[in-house]
Design an enzyme around this catalytic site. Structure first.
Site, PDB file in Angstrom:
ATOM      1  N   LYS A  49       0.843  -1.209   0.000  1.00  0.00           N
ATOM      2  CA  LYS A  49       0.000   0.000   0.000  1.00  0.00           C
ATOM      3  C   LYS A  49       0.875   1.255   0.000  1.00  0.00           C
ATOM      4  O   LYS A  49       0.612   2.217  -0.716  1.00  0.00           O
ATOM      5  CB  LYS A  49      -0.933  -0.008   1.227  1.00  0.00           C
ATOM      6  CG  LYS A  49      -2.052  -1.047   1.111  1.00  0.00           C
ATOM      7  CD  LYS A  49      -2.842  -1.230   2.408  1.00  0.00           C
ATOM      8  CE  LYS A  49      -3.834  -2.385   2.232  1.00  0.00           C
ATOM      9  NZ  LYS A  49      -4.589  -2.686   3.452  1.00  0.00           N
ATOM     10  N   GLN A  93      -5.230  -1.850   9.689  1.00  0.00           N
ATOM     11  CA  GLN A  93      -4.971  -3.134   9.040  1.00  0.00           C
ATOM     12  C   GLN A  93      -5.533  -4.273   9.898  1.00  0.00           C
ATOM     13  O   GLN A  93      -5.294  -4.333  11.103  1.00  0.00           O
ATOM     14  CB  GLN A  93      -3.452  -3.305   8.824  1.00  0.00           C
ATOM     15  CG  GLN A  93      -3.065  -4.470   7.953  1.00  0.00           C
ATOM     16  CD  GLN A  93      -3.549  -4.348   6.513  1.00  0.00           C
ATOM     17  OE1 GLN A  93      -3.683  -3.253   5.977  1.00  0.00           O
ATOM     18  NE2 GLN A  93      -3.835  -5.472   5.882  1.00  0.00           N
ATOM     19  N   ASP A 116     -11.250   2.327   3.627  1.00  0.00           N
ATOM     20  CA  ASP A 116     -11.543   0.898   3.453  1.00  0.00           C
ATOM     21  C   ASP A 116     -13.029   0.671   3.139  1.00  0.00           C
ATOM     22  O   ASP A 116     -13.417  -0.414   2.701  1.00  0.00           O
ATOM     23  CB  ASP A 116     -11.229   0.134   4.749  1.00  0.00           C
ATOM     24  CG  ASP A 116      -9.910  -0.621   4.691  1.00  0.00           C
ATOM     25  OD1 ASP A 116      -9.490  -1.005   3.581  1.00  0.00           O
ATOM     26  OD2 ASP A 116      -9.315  -0.840   5.759  1.00  0.00           O
TER      27      ASP A 116
HETATM   28  N1  GUN Z   1      -6.546  -7.151   5.873  1.00  0.00           N
HETATM   29  C1  GUN Z   1      -6.701  -7.871   4.737  1.00  0.00           C
HETATM   30  N2  GUN Z   1      -7.334  -7.130   3.788  1.00  0.00           N
HETATM   31  C2  GUN Z   1      -7.577  -5.937   4.349  1.00  0.00           C
HETATM   32  C3  GUN Z   1      -8.201  -4.750   3.866  1.00  0.00           C
HETATM   33  O1  GUN Z   1      -8.680  -4.642   2.738  1.00  0.00           O
HETATM   34  N3  GUN Z   1      -8.252  -3.714   4.746  1.00  0.00           N
HETATM   35  C4  GUN Z   1      -7.758  -3.803   6.005  1.00  0.00           C
HETATM   36  N4  GUN Z   1      -7.869  -2.731   6.799  1.00  0.00           N
HETATM   37  N5  GUN Z   1      -7.174  -4.874   6.476  1.00  0.00           N
HETATM   38  C5  GUN Z   1      -7.087  -5.943   5.646  1.00  0.00           C
END
Ligand code: GUN
Length: 277
Positions: A49, A93, A116
């Site tokens: 990211k 996350q 998200d």
């Molecule tokens: N963990 C795995 N995929 C995601 C996601 O799309 N967002 C977040 N915040 N955590 C994750």
């Protein structure tokens, strides 16, 4: 001829558009990722990211906390980020340590910074067909279909999987876009009967090679959200390659939906930046 829905090509085009849109701007979108503990998979996701933010000229920061942090302490940290005008997007996350209630944490993120798209206000607005942040993978899938001019209006889309992150929001998004949507899941009877009706089949079941050629009709468009690491280090999806032979188009694994998820997050962060108060 079968069309390959190349997520690298589509995400590169989106990144170029974002770079272009920002070229005249002195201020840049700023994404903050909150990372609790040391989950190795989360470390990889967060690095990807950050790399993507860097590529398009966004600012990105990671706030790291020990897994011993309490829920109240995390609420306080989120309060600070919610109030910080230099922060436009926040993601926490997942997974979080088991003593922390993930839903309570998500509910604590400002809906205006929830890139998200997990906050109940954004989920509710999506279902009402209103402006909202949409979970990155579904948003990326919609953009992938658009990039290849695959029209969804009046198409029968069958979704395999009902997760809050993919299955439910992609169904809502496609309903809003005037598709006819069937959602199936692990308790669906005679799954094959449903998937064989699909003009567009979106598979987010989390089971390697679950959908093979017997599950699809000729000419189907297949979108494979699955990602499974094989013993030899290669990656496979939820769809068995035998199904590709019948498809008019399909997204491969890797280089299909994966890069589009990152693109979806960038689009949401840019939206949060544009709509900042
Ligand atoms: N963990 C795995 N995929 C995601 C996601 O799309 N967002 C977040 N915040 N955590 C994750």
């Amino acid at each position: 001829m079968t069309l390959i829905l190349n997520g690298v090509a589509a995400s590169t085009a989106i990144k170029e558009q974002l770079k272009q849109a920002l070229s005249q701007s002195r201020e840049k979108p700023h994404l903050v990722v909150v990372l609790v503990g040391q989950d190795p998979a989360s470390e990889v996701y967060v690095k990807n990211k950050q790399k993507a933010c860097h590529e398009v000229g966004f600012m990105s920061s990671v706030k790291r906390y020990e897994s011993s942090i309490t829920q109240d302490q995390l609420f306080n940290e989120l309060d600070k980020l919610n109030q910080d005008n230099d922060v436009h997007g926040i993601i926490v996350q997942l997974p979080l340590p088991s003593h922390i209630n993930a839903n309570a944490i998500i509910d604590h993120i400002s809906p205006h910074k929830d890139v998200d798209g997990f906050h109940p206000i954004n989920v509710g607005n999506l279902h009402r067909g209103q402006n909202s942040f949409v979970s990155a993978t579904p948003l990326g899938i919609l953009r992938l279909l658009e990039f290849y001019s695959i029209d969804v209006v009046s198409k029968h889309v069958v979704v395999v999987g009902r997760s809050n992150i993919v299955g439910k929001p992609i169904a809502a998004l496609l309903l809003n876009a005037n598709a006819t949507v069937t959602i199936t899941h692990s308790k669906t009877k005679n799954l094959m009967h449903h998937t064989q009706q699909a003009d567009i089949l979106i598979v987010a079941a989390g089971i390697k090679h679950m959908i093979n050629k017997d599950y699809v009709k000729k000419g189907v468009v297949i979108v494979d959200v699955g990602i499974h690491r094989n013993d030899d280090g290669t990656l496979s999806g939820d769809v068995h390659p035998s199904a590709y032979e019948l498809a008019s188009a399909y997204s491969p694994v890797p280089k299909g939906v994966g890069p589009m998820t990152i693109a979806g997050l960038l689009l949401n962060t840019y939206q949060a930046f544009q709509e900042r108060g």
